[in-house]
Structures are given as structure tokens and as C-alpha cells.
Motif scaffolding. Structure first.
Motif, PDB file in Angstrom:
ATOM      1  N   LEU A 154       6.561  -0.897  -4.782  1.00 14.39           N
ATOM      2  CA  LEU A 154       6.977  -0.013  -5.960  1.00 14.39           C
ATOM      3  C   LEU A 154       6.938   1.428  -5.431  1.00 14.39           C
ATOM      4  N   GLY A 155       6.818   1.868  -4.191  1.00 15.03           N
ATOM      5  CA  GLY A 155       6.478   2.828  -3.694  1.00 15.03           C
ATOM      6  C   GLY A 155       8.147   3.859  -3.779  1.00 15.03           C
ATOM      7  N   GLN A 156       9.139   3.108  -3.934  1.00 10.99           N
ATOM      8  CA  GLN A 156      10.376   3.852  -4.000  1.00 10.99           C
ATOM      9  C   GLN A 156      10.741   4.287  -5.349  1.00 10.99           C
ATOM     10  N   SER A 157       9.715   3.885  -6.431  1.00  9.66           N
ATOM     11  CA  SER A 157       9.975   4.414  -7.797  1.00  9.66           C
ATOM     12  C   SER A 157       9.328   6.037  -7.857  1.00  9.66           C
ATOM     13  N   PRO A 158      10.081   6.718  -8.659  1.00 10.97           N
ATOM     14  CA  PRO A 158       9.824   8.406  -8.967  1.00 10.97           C
ATOM     15  C   PRO A 158       8.333   8.414  -9.713  1.00 10.97           C
ATOM     16  N   ALA A 159       7.865   7.161 -10.103  1.00  7.76           N
ATOM     17  CA  ALA A 159       6.723   7.235 -11.212  1.00  7.76           C
ATOM     18  C   ALA A 159       5.599   7.605 -10.124  1.00  7.76           C
ATOM     19  N   THR A 160       4.461   8.060 -11.102  1.00  4.63           N
ATOM     20  CA  THR A 160       3.388   8.596 -10.491  1.00  4.63           C
ATOM     21  C   THR A 160       2.255   7.321  -9.900  1.00  4.63           C
ATOM     22  N   LEU A 185       0.974  -1.354   0.016  1.00  2.00           N
ATOM     23  CA  LEU A 185      -0.058  -0.165   0.048  1.00  2.00           C
ATOM     24  C   LEU A 185       0.844   1.401  -0.088  1.00  2.00           C
ATOM     25  N   PRO A 186       0.496   2.335  -0.462  1.00  2.00           N
ATOM     26  CA  PRO A 186       1.304   3.517  -0.320  1.00  2.00           C
ATOM     27  C   PRO A 186       0.933   4.483   0.762  1.00  2.00           C
ATOM     28  N   THR A 187       1.552   3.864   1.814  1.00  4.16           N
ATOM     29  CA  THR A 187       1.587   4.228   3.354  1.00  4.16           C
ATOM     30  C   THR A 187       2.900   5.303   3.306  1.00  4.16           C
ATOM     31  N   PHE A 188       3.877   5.269   2.612  1.00  2.46           N
ATOM     32  CA  PHE A 188       4.957   6.311   2.307  1.00  2.46           C
ATOM     33  C   PHE A 188       4.716   7.258   1.309  1.00  2.46           C
ATOM     34  N   GLY A 189       5.428   8.353   1.620  1.00  2.00           N
ATOM     35  CA  GLY A 189       5.622   9.508   0.430  1.00  2.00           C
ATOM     36  C   GLY A 189       4.418   9.951   0.033  1.00  2.00           C
ATOM     37  N   THR A 190       4.366  10.649  -1.297  1.00  2.00           N
ATOM     38  CA  THR A 190       3.422  11.580  -1.706  1.00  2.00           C
ATOM     39  C   THR A 190       2.178  11.031  -1.869  1.00  2.00           C
ATOM     40  N   ARG A 226      13.807   9.019   1.305  1.00  4.99           N
ATOM     41  CA  ARG A 226      12.965  10.395   1.856  1.00  4.99           C
ATOM     42  C   ARG A 226      11.497  10.164   1.796  1.00  4.99           C
ATOM     43  N   ALA A 227      11.206   9.256   1.005  1.00  6.28           N
ATOM     44  CA  ALA A 227       9.567   8.968   1.011  1.00  6.28           C
ATOM     45  C   ALA A 227       9.166   8.624   2.745  1.00  6.28           C
ATOM     46  N   TYR A 228      10.035   8.145   3.459  1.00  5.13           N
ATOM     47  CA  TYR A 228       9.477   7.870   4.883  1.00  5.13           C
ATOM     48  C   TYR A 228       9.386   9.133   5.621  1.00  5.13           C
ATOM     49  N   GLU A 229       9.493  10.472   5.071  1.00  3.01           N
ATOM     50  CA  GLU A 229       9.298  11.635   5.839  1.00  3.01           C
ATOM     51  C   GLU A 229       7.750  11.781   6.017  1.00  3.01           C
ATOM     52  N   ASN A 230       7.203  10.972   5.154  1.00  2.00           N
ATOM     53  CA  ASN A 230       5.487  11.110   5.108  1.00  2.00           C
ATOM     54  C   ASN A 230       4.847   9.766   5.242  1.00  2.00           C
ATOM     55  N   HIS A 231       4.570   9.250   6.449  1.00  5.58           N
ATOM     56  CA  HIS A 231       4.239   7.991   6.583  1.00  5.58           C
ATOM     57  C   HIS A 231       3.079   8.071   7.435  1.00  5.58           C
TER      58      HIS A 231
END
Length: 305
Positions: free
Chosen positions: A281-287, A7-12, A59-64
Motif C-alpha cells: 500500500l506504499g504507493q498510496s498518498p494516504a498517511t 514494510l514501509p521501506t520506501f517514501g516518507t 518518486r517514493a523510491y527517492e527515499n529507500h
């Protein structure tokens, strides 16, 4: 082999719409499970290096988001996929509070929870939540003792070196009996022995398959020594792809490669006997939409094999 998606629980994309979109799409695509991780800090200069890649914490971990709240939200928007933590740092809550939270989630999700527990890698987080970094193994053992007693239902009390629970009646029971499956993340001999003695499975991170299966064989041998049937144990393998446009040297897998190379890795994992593989796939810079498209191509490629 079962397939899962993080799940997208980290990042934007760690927001309600992101969790809903990934949850529903994963179920529609045929994924078997959804998974969350656990962070409480994102220090600029962690006291320990990140345990993969170049040692730099994403740095995605800044938003969790909170992992259990996120799974409860995903449960409300799905009906079939299982819901797992990889991993929940189970020592950051008192065991009684952890037991209540996990039991509530399994009950509300109608028996779809897989409890994946780990010890984390960053002492800073333990300092922030007021839990000692030293003695984590013993703390985990006693936490598991309290969880098992709570899940047994009825009356229980606990008096241990670290925790005391006065005798109480527990009416809250998980949907899964005798308990939700408990999987542990570990690589040390002591950690693997703990899994062999008292867990339902292992949560490794992707590595060369030869190394992975050697560790798995060691774990199964420890289970035999403990008097358990090794067939009772399962492995759920986390893959954190670092995607490249051009194919990498096969020796670089699973550290980096194209989506096609990761599909091939997953196929070979299935042939080797891995029970479940889930991809983050959350570490990918993709949308978000691009990552969902990759998730579709990934499961289609693995299933086609």
C-alpha cells in the motif's frame, strides 16, 4: 491462502517508527508475512521505463531503506510473521557476501526468512554498483550455486566463470535446513525454467488471473520436465494497488480499483490456487495510519470470503 503486507521501506514512512508500527500491526491483524523491495538509485531520467503503470518510476523510491537491514529490524519487533524480499537484487553483492547476509538474517530471525531474488529493471543501478547489465541470467545461476554450497555447511570451494571462492570452512548455518526458501521473479521462458529447476517458488506481480495461472501452469510443466514434483513449488503474488474512490471497469484490475475490488481479486486468486498474496500500500498518498486501516479492512475482507 497466506496474506502478507509490504514494510514501509520506501517514501516518507521509511523510518524506524514506520517499520515498527507496520510490523507489529501486521502481526496483530493476522498477516502471515512482511516483505521489502530493493532500490539503490532514483534517477530523474532512468534509462529504462518503470515496468508497470505509465512507466514512470514512483518518486517514493527517492527515499529507500536497505531491505535486509529493514527485515532484521522488523524481526526484532515481531515473533511470528515470515520475512521476505520481493525482490532482492541478488546480483549487486558478491555471492559470498550475499550468503553471509542471508544466513545471518535467517539465523537472527529464528528461521523466518524467504529469499526472493530478482534481476531488476534499470541498467543505471547495475552501473552504479559496478555489475554488468549483460549476462544477468548466468550471473544469477552462479550466485545460486555459491548460495547452495555455502548453505550446505562444512567445507566448500567454488571456481566458476565469474566468481572464485578459495576452499573454506563455513560454520555459520541458517536456521532453516537445508536452506531458507528461495523464490525467483521471472516471466521469460528461460526465467521460468530456472525456477522450475532450482527454486522453491515464484514471485510474480499481479496481472489478470487467467494470464497468471497460464504462466503458473507452464512453470509447473517445466518442473515436471526437470524431474521435480510440481507440488514442491509455491507462488507468492505481489499486488501494488492503485486505489480509486469509485469502482473501475473490471478489465482495469489489478492495475487500478477500489479496496473492495482488490479484496475481490484476492479472493479469486485464492480460489485459483495462489498460495500467498501480499499487498504493498506504499504507493498510496494516504498517511501511515490510513494505510494501516486499509490493511485491516483488506485482510478482514479477504478472510471473510
Amino acid at each position: 491462502m497466506r496474506l502478507g503486507l509490504a514494510l514501509p521501506t520506501f517514501g516518507t514512512d521509511a523510518h524506524p517508527d514506520g517499520v515498527i508500527e507496520v510490523s507489529r500491526t501486521a502481526e496483530e491483524l493476522g498477516y502471515d508475512s512482511l516483505w521489502t523491495g530493493d532500490r539503490v538509485l532514483a534517477p530523474r531520467s532512468p534509462s529504462a521505463p518503470y515496468p508497470s503503470g505509465d512507466g514512470v518510476m514512483p518518486r517514493a523510491y527517492e527515499n529507500h531503506l536497505d531491505p535486509l537491514t529493514s527485515l532484521a529490524f522488523a524481526a526484532a519487533h515481531t515473533s511470528r510473521v515470515r520475512l521476505g524480499t520481493s525482490t532482492l537484487n541478488g546480483l549487486w553483492l558478491p555471492p559470498l557476501m550475499l550468503a553471509r547476509a542471508l544466513t545471518s538474517l535467517d539465523l537472527l530471525a529464528r528461521g523466518r526468512l524467504d529469499v526472493g531474488l530478482g534481476l531488476g529493471w534499470m541498467p543505471d543501478e547495475y552501473e552504479a554498483v559496478g555489475v554488468p547489465w549483460q549476462g544477468r541470467g548466468a550471473r544469477l545461476d552462479e550466485t545460486l550455486d555459491v548460495l547452495d554450497a555455502y548453505w550446505a555447511g562444512g567445507e566448500f570451494a567454488h571456481a566458476g566463470p565469474l566468481f572464485t571462492v578459495p576452499r573454506t570452512v563455513v560454520g555459520l548455518k541458517p536456521s532453516q535446513r537445508p536452506r531458507p526458501p528461495v523464490l525467483l521473479a521471472a516471466f521469460t521462458p528461460a526465467g521460468l525454467r530456472r525456477i522450475a529447476r532450482r527454486a522453491d517458488g515464484w514471485l510474480p506481480v499481479a496481472m489478470p488471473l487467467e494470464n497468471l495461472m497460464q504462466l503458473w501452469s507452464s512453470l509447473l510443466e517445466e518442473a515436471r520436465k526437470a524431474g521435480r514434483d510440481p507440488a514442491e513449488l509455491r507462488m507468492a503474488l505481489r499486488v501494488n494497488p492503485h486505489l480509486t474512490e469509485a469502482p473501475t471497469d473490471p478489465q482495469q484490475l489489478p492495475r487500478s480499483g477500489t479496496l473492495t475490488q482488490y479484496v475481490d481479486y484476492a479472493r479469486r486468486a485464492a480460489e485459483a490456487g495462489v498460495h500467498e498474496l501480499f499487498v504493498d500500500l506504499g504507493q498510496s498518498p494516504a498517511t501511515l495510519q490510513e494505510r494501516l486501516d486499509m490493511a485491516g479492512r483488506f485482510i478482514e475482507g479477504v478472510r471473510a470470503g
